[in-house]
Write a protein that holds these residues in place. Structure first.
Motif, PDB file in Angstrom:
ATOM      1  N   ASN A  28      -0.061   1.436   5.780  1.00 62.23           N
ATOM      2  CA  ASN A  28      -0.888   2.203   4.857  1.00 62.23           C
ATOM      3  C   ASN A  28      -0.775   3.687   5.195  1.00 62.23           C
ATOM      4  O   ASN A  28      -1.353   4.172   6.172  1.00 62.23           O
ATOM      5  CB  ASN A  28      -2.347   1.752   4.941  1.00 62.23           C
TER       6      ASN A  28
ATOM      7  N   PRO B 157       0.807  -1.215   0.000  1.00 67.04           N
ATOM      8  CA  PRO B 157       0.000   0.000   0.000  1.00 67.04           C
ATOM      9  C   PRO B 157       0.841   1.267   0.000  1.00 67.04           C
ATOM     10  O   PRO B 157       0.431   2.296  -0.541  1.00 67.04           O
ATOM     11  CB  PRO B 157      -0.832  -0.117   1.280  1.00 67.04           C
ATOM     12  N   SER B 158       2.033   1.210   0.617  1.00 66.35           N
ATOM     13  CA  SER B 158       2.893   2.398   0.723  1.00 66.35           C
ATOM     14  C   SER B 158       4.350   1.954   0.717  1.00 66.35           C
ATOM     15  O   SER B 158       4.647   0.754   0.825  1.00 66.35           O
ATOM     16  CB  SER B 158       2.594   3.178   2.017  1.00 66.35           C
TER      17      SER B 158
ATOM     18  N   HIS C 129      -7.825   5.033  -0.838  1.00 69.60           N
ATOM     19  CA  HIS C 129      -7.473   3.905   0.044  1.00 69.60           C
ATOM     20  C   HIS C 129      -6.765   4.346   1.317  1.00 69.60           C
ATOM     21  O   HIS C 129      -6.228   3.513   2.055  1.00 69.60           O
ATOM     22  CB  HIS C 129      -6.656   2.867  -0.729  1.00 69.60           C
ATOM     23  N   ARG C 130      -6.792   5.656   1.584  1.00 71.73           N
ATOM     24  CA  ARG C 130      -6.438   6.071   2.954  1.00 71.73           C
ATOM     25  C   ARG C 130      -7.524   5.593   3.918  1.00 71.73           C
ATOM     26  O   ARG C 130      -7.283   5.492   5.124  1.00 71.73           O
ATOM     27  CB  ARG C 130      -6.286   7.586   3.017  1.00 71.73           C
TER      28      ARG C 130
ATOM     29  N   ARG D 222      -8.664   2.756   5.336  1.00 69.85           N
ATOM     30  CA  ARG D 222      -7.876   1.526   5.419  1.00 69.85           C
ATOM     31  C   ARG D 222      -8.698   0.259   5.254  1.00 69.85           C
ATOM     32  O   ARG D 222      -8.166  -0.803   4.962  1.00 69.85           O
ATOM     33  CB  ARG D 222      -7.096   1.507   6.738  1.00 69.85           C
TER      34      ARG D 222
ATOM     35  N   GLN E 281      -2.052  -5.311   5.341  1.00 75.90           N
ATOM     36  CA  GLN E 281      -1.180  -4.155   5.158  1.00 75.90           C
ATOM     37  C   GLN E 281      -1.991  -2.910   4.767  1.00 75.90           C
ATOM     38  O   GLN E 281      -1.660  -1.799   5.175  1.00 75.90           O
ATOM     39  CB  GLN E 281      -0.120  -4.486   4.109  1.00 75.90           C
ATOM     40  N   PHE E 282      -3.056  -3.093   3.972  1.00 75.29           N
ATOM     41  CA  PHE E 282      -3.922  -1.959   3.643  1.00 75.29           C
ATOM     42  C   PHE E 282      -4.746  -1.517   4.855  1.00 75.29           C
ATOM     43  O   PHE E 282      -5.068  -0.336   4.990  1.00 75.29           O
ATOM     44  CB  PHE E 282      -4.850  -2.317   2.479  1.00 75.29           C
TER      45      PHE E 282
ATOM     46  N   ARG F 229      -1.356   6.036   2.711  1.00 71.42           N
ATOM     47  CA  ARG F 229      -1.849   6.574   1.442  1.00 71.42           C
ATOM     48  C   ARG F 229      -2.628   7.876   1.643  1.00 71.42           C
ATOM     49  O   ARG F 229      -3.157   8.151   2.737  1.00 71.42           O
ATOM     50  CB  ARG F 229      -2.720   5.537   0.733  1.00 71.42           C
TER      51      ARG F 229
END
Length: 672
Positions: free
Chosen positions: A179, A118-119, A185-186, A188, A172-173, A181
């Motif tokens: 995460n 994700p990041s 998709h912030r 989560r 992970q998201f 972001r």
């Protein structure tokens, strides 16, 4: 015992024959990236034993994910899934495909592609920075889940289980640890909801959707907490049929499948915290005792119970509970000696006391009768001898087991005396009950001689030597007591405490060392092997208030504990206990209360106080009886001292060789 565990349960119109789930786990049984015939036999054996739901090893939903060499790929798993369903269906078990993507916790070794994440947060284990997923990769992931589900449906499976647990891109998201972001998709939980929607649509209304969800990353400063986990579960509850709440993150890998240092049932509070979010709840977390599972069902903690390692140890667990004979269930030690299969060596999953687990296609069953019963003398009551005697009796032979100590157990009883390893001893009362049930004649406190065995053979009996091991001579000169670790633990058992064992060892010295004079003794634990022994003995001494120094040639204490998942935890325990660790070093000599320690790389020497050495070096075979008559069959440490798994496996194979009437030259001549 209540019948809750063995009672059928209905999930989305489908009936599971029991409330026991056999969860997804790495097996290394795959053929390339396919579900193999070995997988089929492995899962079918658990279905035969009464498992209600079986979730196959997690298959990657996209080729970008290749987390370990034999990790299944969903696109290649259809025929294997179909074979598993066909093999399990006669026993009533519901079969679901495990589906997921490891994301930044994967490996580039096989895919030669960047990891997805994700990041740009490096994985704490590999330190590799993942490629940040943009819309094309997210769409590809969603398409991959949809295609995988359609493949599972076409294969005739009852449903799928989505992995959003410790080793997963979805976790992970969901996590603030990984995460960071700034796009949509912030939020989560968004990707999790998107995946669940895609999977439910592809499954249709009549197939089961399970979710394995990390509900506590054990990192409350930024990670998923139990309230977060409950909120995530509630957000997808309308589509999900059952929920398996798990704990851990990349920061706490050992917490996902901890070894015997963690008490069984460790996720009960977590399960209760997320219960009531709308889905059936599954208790996971080292649940190996049927009575604990029954209690969790009875008090409303869970609707189903995952007992994966317990069913690796005994595939018939549910059947034995159903038959009213739970005492016959082979206990799970939770040692992780063989059940933790994600390892660069690609070991096949297994259990140290059940050699057939993971080898159902190659190892024969042991409960059939041999055509010609024989009289068999087994010499030695450690793991190899106990399993050999049990197997021989199951095969219809008349067995006499001789053990020179007054109690059975051999090295296993001594291993269970080490700090934190008491659970390894749960196998001993089980073996004792089994031998009694099967009518094995057990003679303890008997030292068998070569003449005794000659006489037995003249009378037509077969002989099996499982005489265990003996200490090797110390590799260094010393004028203070040097006690091999096993003999130290024997003294612990006979004297009643660790501190008493230290006093006994010190008293054996000619002079009056510290500890006898009232000055705290200086104890050195020498560990050139790096398994659980040295670290465990050092912990044990520290817990008894005895200051000790652990000397090892390795870069970290207990180097081999990486295979069981206890390496970081063991070193943390040693640090908290105040054990001094001297690394990259070997013990050269002990003179006048001073140990000379030498750096294995530079040769630089240093001196430390030493009144007693507990030597954790490798042992030698106790092969006196075999040397007198090398034609005799031997097994276990009497061949080469190793682990419980090798001893049990060789004891069983030797028993089958005797039953077949063949000379087992491999076992009698060398390690196998």
């Amino acid at each position: 015992m209540a019948d809750g565990l063995t009672a059928p349960v209905q999930i989305r119109g489908r009936w599971a024959p029991s409330r026991v789930l056999f969860g997804p786990h790495e097996t290394n049984l795959g053929y390339r990236r396919e579900i193999s015939d070995a997988h089929v036999a492995y899962y079918a054996r658990r279905a035969e034993g009464g498992a209600g739901l079986i979730v196959t090893e997690v298959a990657s939903v996209h080729p970008s994910d290749h987390p370990y060499e034999r990790a299944p790929l969903a696109a290649h798993s259809g025929p294997g899934w179909s074979a598993v369903a066909g093999a399990c269906r006669p026993h009533g078990a519901l079969v679901l495909a495990g589906l997921g993507h490891a994301g930044s916790q994967g490996s580039t070794a096989y895919s030669q592609r960047p990891l997805w994440g994700p990041s740009r947060v490096p994985d704490v284990v590999t330190r590799e920075v993942p490629m940040v997923m943009e819309r094309p990769e997210i769409d590809a992931l969603l398409d991959g889940f949809g295609d995988a589900v359609r493949g599972a449906v076409a294969a005739g499976l009852d449903g799928v289980e989505i992995n959003a647990g410790q080793h997963s891109l979805l976790r992970q998201f969901c996590s603030g640890l990984t995460n960071h972001r700034t796009d949509d998709h912030r939020d989560r939980g968004l990707l999790l909801r998107e995946v669940v929607d895609v999977v439910r649509a592809a499954l249709g209304p009549d197939r089961i959707l399970g979710l394995r969800l990390c509900a506590d990353e054990l990192a409350p400063w930024a990670g998923i907490t139990p309230p977060d986990g409950a909120a995530l579960a509630a957000s997808v509850a309308d589509a999900v049929d059952y929920l398996v709440p798990v704990r851990g993150s990349a920061l706490s890998v050992s917490s996902t499948r901890p070894d015997l240092h963690t008490p069984p049932g460790f996720n009960r509070e977590l399960c209760a915290a997320v219960r009531g979010t709308g889905s059936l709840t599954v208790l996971q977390g080292s649940v190996v005792d049927p009575s604990m599972a029954e209690a969790a069902l009875a008090d409303g903690t869970a609707d189903l119970v995952e007992m994966t390692r317990a069913q690796i140890a005994d595939p018939d667990l549910v059947a034995l509970v159903r038959a009213g004979t739970p005492e016959r269930i082979r206990p799970c030690t939770l040692s992780n000696q063989l059940s933790l299969a994600r390892d660069p060596r690609n070991p096949i999953v297994g259990d140290e006391a059940e050699p057939r687990s993971g080898r159902e296609t190659t190892d024969p069953p042991v409960d059939g009768r041999d055509p010609v019963p024989r009289d068999v003398v087994v010499v030695g009551g450690g793991p190899a001898g106990l399993e050999a005697a049990r197997t021989l009796a199951l095969r219809g032979h008349r067995v006499a087991l001789h053990e020179r100590d007054r109690v059975l157990g051999g090295s296993l009883r001594l291993a269970a005396a080490v700090h934190g390893r008491a659970r390894i001893g749960v196998l001993l009362p089980w073996w004792e009950r089994e031998l009694q049930r099967l009518g094995v004649e057990v003679r303890t406190g008997v030292a068998v001689t070569a003449e005794d065995l000659d006489e037995a053979e003249r009378a037509g009996a077969a002989v099996l030597l499982t005489t265990g091991s003996r200490p090797a001579p110390a590799a260094f000169p010393s004028d203070v007591p040097v006690v091999p670790a096993a003999e130290f633990e024997r003294t612990v058992l006979t004297s009643g405490s660790t501190s008493a064992a230290v006093t006994t060892a010190l008293a054996s010295a000619g002079g009056a060392p510290r500890g006898i004079r009232g000055v705290p003794p200086a104890v050195v634990v020498f560990d050139p092997v790096g398994d659980w022994t040295g670290a465990g003995v050092a912990e044990q001494l520290a817990a008894a208030g005895v200051a000790c120094t652990l000397v090892t040639p390795d870069a970290v204490a207990g180097d081999q504990l990486g295979r069981t998942g206890d390496l970081a935890d063991a070193n943390a325990r040693l640090e908290r206990a105040g054990v001094t660790r001297v690394l990259f070093s070997t013990l050269r000599s002990v003179t006048g209360g001073t140990a000379r320690i030498e750096d294995v790389h530079t040769g630089a020497a240093r001196d430390i106080p030493c009144d007693l050495v507990v030597d954790c070096s490798a042992r030698l075979p106790e092969d006196t009886l075999w040397t007198a008559a090398p034609h005799r069959l031997r097994a276990g440490d009497a061949v080469a001292p190793r682990t419980i798994a090798e001893a049990v496996g060789e004891g069983r194979r030797a028993a089958l060789e005797i039953g077949a009437g063949r000379s087992a030259t491999v076992l009698s001549g060398s390690s196998s």
